[in-house]
Design a protein around this motif. Structure first.
Motif, PDB file in Angstrom:
ATOM      1  N   LEU A  34      -5.022 -12.351  -2.210  1.00  0.00           N
ATOM      2  CA  LEU A  34      -5.619 -11.936  -3.222  1.00  0.00           C
ATOM      3  C   LEU A  34      -7.281 -11.368  -2.832  1.00  0.00           C
ATOM      4  O   LEU A  34      -7.707 -10.500  -3.303  1.00  0.00           O
ATOM      5  CB  LEU A  34      -6.015 -13.149  -4.261  1.00  0.00           C
ATOM      6  CG  LEU A  34      -6.654 -13.067  -5.371  1.00  0.00           C
ATOM      7  CD1 LEU A  34      -6.162 -12.009  -6.375  1.00  0.00           C
ATOM      8  CD2 LEU A  34      -6.827 -14.513  -6.061  1.00  0.00           C
ATOM      9  N   PHE A  35      -7.663 -12.217  -1.967  1.00  0.00           N
ATOM     10  CA  PHE A  35      -9.121 -11.849  -1.347  1.00  0.00           C
ATOM     11  C   PHE A  35      -8.958 -10.746  -0.105  1.00  0.00           C
ATOM     12  O   PHE A  35     -10.326 -10.596   0.145  1.00  0.00           O
ATOM     13  CB  PHE A  35      -9.779 -13.323  -0.818  1.00  0.00           C
ATOM     14  CG  PHE A  35     -10.001 -13.975  -2.142  1.00  0.00           C
ATOM     15  CD1 PHE A  35     -11.409 -13.749  -2.937  1.00  0.00           C
ATOM     16  CD2 PHE A  35      -9.336 -15.172  -2.433  1.00  0.00           C
ATOM     17  CE1 PHE A  35     -11.721 -14.679  -3.916  1.00  0.00           C
ATOM     18  CE2 PHE A  35      -9.873 -15.773  -3.516  1.00  0.00           C
ATOM     19  CZ  PHE A  35     -10.965 -15.694  -4.116  1.00  0.00           C
TER      20      PHE A  35
ATOM     21  N   PRO B 171       1.946  -1.489   3.056  1.00  0.00           N
ATOM     22  CA  PRO B 171       2.746  -2.467   2.024  1.00  0.00           C
ATOM     23  C   PRO B 171       3.794  -3.330   2.759  1.00  0.00           C
ATOM     24  O   PRO B 171       4.770  -3.874   2.272  1.00  0.00           O
ATOM     25  CB  PRO B 171       3.870  -1.194   1.261  1.00  0.00           C
ATOM     26  CG  PRO B 171       3.889  -0.267   2.356  1.00  0.00           C
ATOM     27  CD  PRO B 171       2.884  -0.202   3.216  1.00  0.00           C
ATOM     28  N   LEU B 172       3.417  -3.846   3.946  1.00  0.00           N
ATOM     29  CA  LEU B 172       4.191  -4.806   4.538  1.00  0.00           C
ATOM     30  C   LEU B 172       3.498  -5.512   5.459  1.00  0.00           C
ATOM     31  O   LEU B 172       2.164  -5.016   6.057  1.00  0.00           O
ATOM     32  CB  LEU B 172       5.459  -4.458   5.243  1.00  0.00           C
ATOM     33  CG  LEU B 172       5.335  -3.510   6.486  1.00  0.00           C
ATOM     34  CD1 LEU B 172       6.746  -3.155   6.913  1.00  0.00           C
ATOM     35  CD2 LEU B 172       4.739  -2.226   6.254  1.00  0.00           C
TER      36      LEU B 172
ATOM     37  N   GLY C 295       3.306  -0.926  -3.379  1.00  0.00           N
ATOM     38  CA  GLY C 295       1.998  -0.506  -3.158  1.00  0.00           C
ATOM     39  C   GLY C 295       0.837  -0.464  -4.261  1.00  0.00           C
ATOM     40  O   GLY C 295      -0.052  -0.740  -4.182  1.00  0.00           O
ATOM     41  N   GLY C 296       1.495  -0.938  -5.727  1.00  0.00           N
ATOM     42  CA  GLY C 296       0.733  -0.988  -6.958  1.00  0.00           C
ATOM     43  C   GLY C 296       1.231  -1.169  -8.013  1.00  0.00           C
ATOM     44  O   GLY C 296       2.587  -1.258  -7.923  1.00  0.00           O
ATOM     45  N   ASN C 297       0.794  -1.667  -9.078  1.00  0.00           N
ATOM     46  CA  ASN C 297       1.525  -1.722 -10.300  1.00  0.00           C
ATOM     47  C   ASN C 297       2.189  -0.454 -10.728  1.00  0.00           C
ATOM     48  O   ASN C 297       1.506   0.624 -10.602  1.00  0.00           O
ATOM     49  CB  ASN C 297       0.566  -2.260 -11.292  1.00  0.00           C
ATOM     50  CG  ASN C 297      -0.308  -3.428 -11.236  1.00  0.00           C
ATOM     51  OD1 ASN C 297       0.332  -4.479 -10.253  1.00  0.00           O
ATOM     52  ND2 ASN C 297      -1.244  -3.842 -11.732  1.00  0.00           N
TER      53      ASN C 297
ATOM     54  N   GLN D 297       1.697  -5.041  -8.035  1.00  0.00           N
ATOM     55  CA  GLN D 297       1.179  -4.827  -6.510  1.00  0.00           C
ATOM     56  C   GLN D 297       1.584  -5.992  -5.699  1.00  0.00           C
ATOM     57  O   GLN D 297       1.039  -7.107  -6.150  1.00  0.00           O
ATOM     58  CB  GLN D 297      -0.344  -4.393  -6.690  1.00  0.00           C
ATOM     59  CG  GLN D 297      -0.618  -4.062  -5.151  1.00  0.00           C
ATOM     60  CD  GLN D 297      -1.987  -3.620  -5.354  1.00  0.00           C
ATOM     61  OE1 GLN D 297      -2.926  -4.373  -5.354  1.00  0.00           O
ATOM     62  NE2 GLN D 297      -2.389  -2.267  -5.164  1.00  0.00           N
ATOM     63  N   GLY D 298       1.907  -5.859  -4.586  1.00  0.00           N
ATOM     64  CA  GLY D 298       2.145  -6.904  -3.720  1.00  0.00           C
ATOM     65  C   GLY D 298       3.509  -7.674  -3.742  1.00  0.00           C
ATOM     66  O   GLY D 298       3.864  -8.794  -3.258  1.00  0.00           O
TER      67      GLY D 298
END
Length: 430
Positions: A196-197, A275-276, A315-317, A363-364
């Motif tokens: 998250l951060f 993305p990993l 990689g994103g929403n 995302q994530g």
């Protein structure tokens, strides 16, 4: 003469009386003896009946108990590297024809290839060592039970769970992760905090001693097993040298779970460059000699070398636009994002359950796993970012900002974040 006659009569009377007494005595004795024998026999017979009745009373419950409460011995088998469900059943000396029937029954409801190394299979045996039942977890909330008693049949049991919200706060003396563990925070939640951060902090350089971490998160407890399943972070704050970064969970009007600060600005950038986790770049974006064809060809993405099975994140929403085989890309996923961007993921070994065309992803969120399908020389992820139908180098992309809440959506968020924060403080100091 008269005196002699009188003596004879007296003697005769005495003799008659004695005879009658003796006869009656023996009659009475014989009668008493017979009566005693009859009573004795009756008592013996009564005792036999009582003993018989007692035996029946004792026997019936035991029979009932053996029918109603069959006791099985449970044996746990840990799945080791290289094990298959078939090899495990063979090691249990189950007949081959029964093995195929068991496998067929399970495959109607569950893909056995999804059972992973380290998971446990429970085998239940009766007192004769005969296997009567096999159980294993389909997921944290579901058990698959295969009964082998008279005929092979499968039962899927949903476990019950209670949902909780927990708040924690701690001060860092060593690292965010190690101090979190010391303060009873689950590793699953700590990984989510770092993720998250990660857009705002370099955890190697920015985190210092006396940094304060404050979090609120959701988790479920599975009643039957006591397992804990950690879900979303509701609130997270990190204070470094008096400066605070804090984010609140919010479901946007278009249905995505996301995190925003008090002003309604999204914590995330719109697209991930990588993305990993834990991967190394094995081939950059641009012209290169293709490792299989040998010709110079434009490489439209970045390759990340990683072990087979490594999770790949969205990689994103966005919305899944394509999932399936795609020529030399092998197993392939493409996601359409709201800001004109698309991301593509190639050479996957498999897709996460639920990933299909039209599915909404955050995302994530894990969407698939690293593999080597299609034209590939080894396990890796080929990752592409496409903007208005043009391929862009992911490593040189100037990441666009995430969503900023406005209008009624912003007002709704403000109401929710105030409640989340009040509940967080209440749980911390109650």
């Amino acid at each position: 003469m008269f005196r002699i006659l009188r003596y004879l009569i007296l003697i005769s009377l005495i003799s008659s009386g004695y005879y009658l007494f003796i006869s009656e005595y023996f009659n009475l004795s014989e009668k008493n003896f017979l009566e005693r024998e009859i009573v004795k026999n009756e008592i013996v017979e009564d005792k036999k009946e009582i003993i018989k009745e007692k035996k029946e009373e004792l026997a019936l419950p035991n029979i009932k108990k053996s029918i109603d409460k069959v006791q099985y011995v449970e044996k746990k088998i840990k799945i080791l590297q290289g094990d298959t469900f078939v090899s495990i059943l063979e090691s249990l000396n189950i007949k081959r024809e029964n093995i195929y029937e068991i496998i067929s029954e399970i495959e109607n409801s569950f893909d056995l290839k999804k059972i992973k190394t380290g998971e446990i299979i429970s085998v239940f045996e009766n007192s004769f060592g005969e296997i009567k039942k096999i159980e294993f977890f389909k997921n944290n909330e579901t058990i698959i039970s295969v009964n082998l008693d008279k005929e092979i049949n499968l039962h899927i049991r949903e476990l019950t769970k209670d949902s909780f919200i927990e708040s924690k706060q701690y001060t860092i003396t060593e690292s965010l992760f190690s101090d979190g563990i010391k303060n009873g925070v689950s590793p699953d939640i700590l990984v989510k905090i770092i993720s998250l951060f990660s857009f705002d902090l370099d955890f190697q350089r920015d985190i210092r001693v006396d940094t304060v971490v404050s979090i609120s998160y959701e988790f479920d407890e599975i009643i039957e097993t006591g397992r804990l399943e950690y879900n979303d972070i509701k609130y997270a704050s990190i204070i470094i040298d008096g400066k605070q970064l804090e984010y609140f969970k919010f479901i946007t009007d278009d249905g995505y779970i996301d995190y925003f600060n008090r002003e309604g600005k999204n914590v995330k950038k719109s697209i991930l460059k990588t993305p990993l986790d834990g991967a190394r770049i094995s081939s950059n974006f641009g012209m290169r000699k293709h490792p299989i064809s040998g010709f110079n060809k434009m490489h439209k993405g970045v390759d990340f070398a990683a072990p087979t099975g490594t999770p790949i994140y969205a990689g994103g929403n966005g919305i899944v636009e394509y999932v399936g085989r795609n020529g030399g890309y092998g197993k392939y996923i493409r996601i359409r994002h709201n800001n004109g961007y698309k991301t593509a993921y190639a050479h996957l070994s498999n897709y996460r359950k639920g990933i299909s065309k039209g599915a909404r992803v955050n995302q994530g969120e894990v969407i698939g796993y690293v593999g080597s399908t299609g034209n590939s020389t080894g396990p890796h992820l080929h990752y592409e970012i496409i903007y208005q139908n043009k391929h862009i180098n992911p490593l040189k992309l100037k990441l666009p900002s995430g969503k900023i809440l406005e209008g009624k959506e912003l007002e709704k968020f403000k109401e929710e974040y105030k409640k989340i924060y009040a509940d967080h403080l209440s749980m911390l100091y109650e």
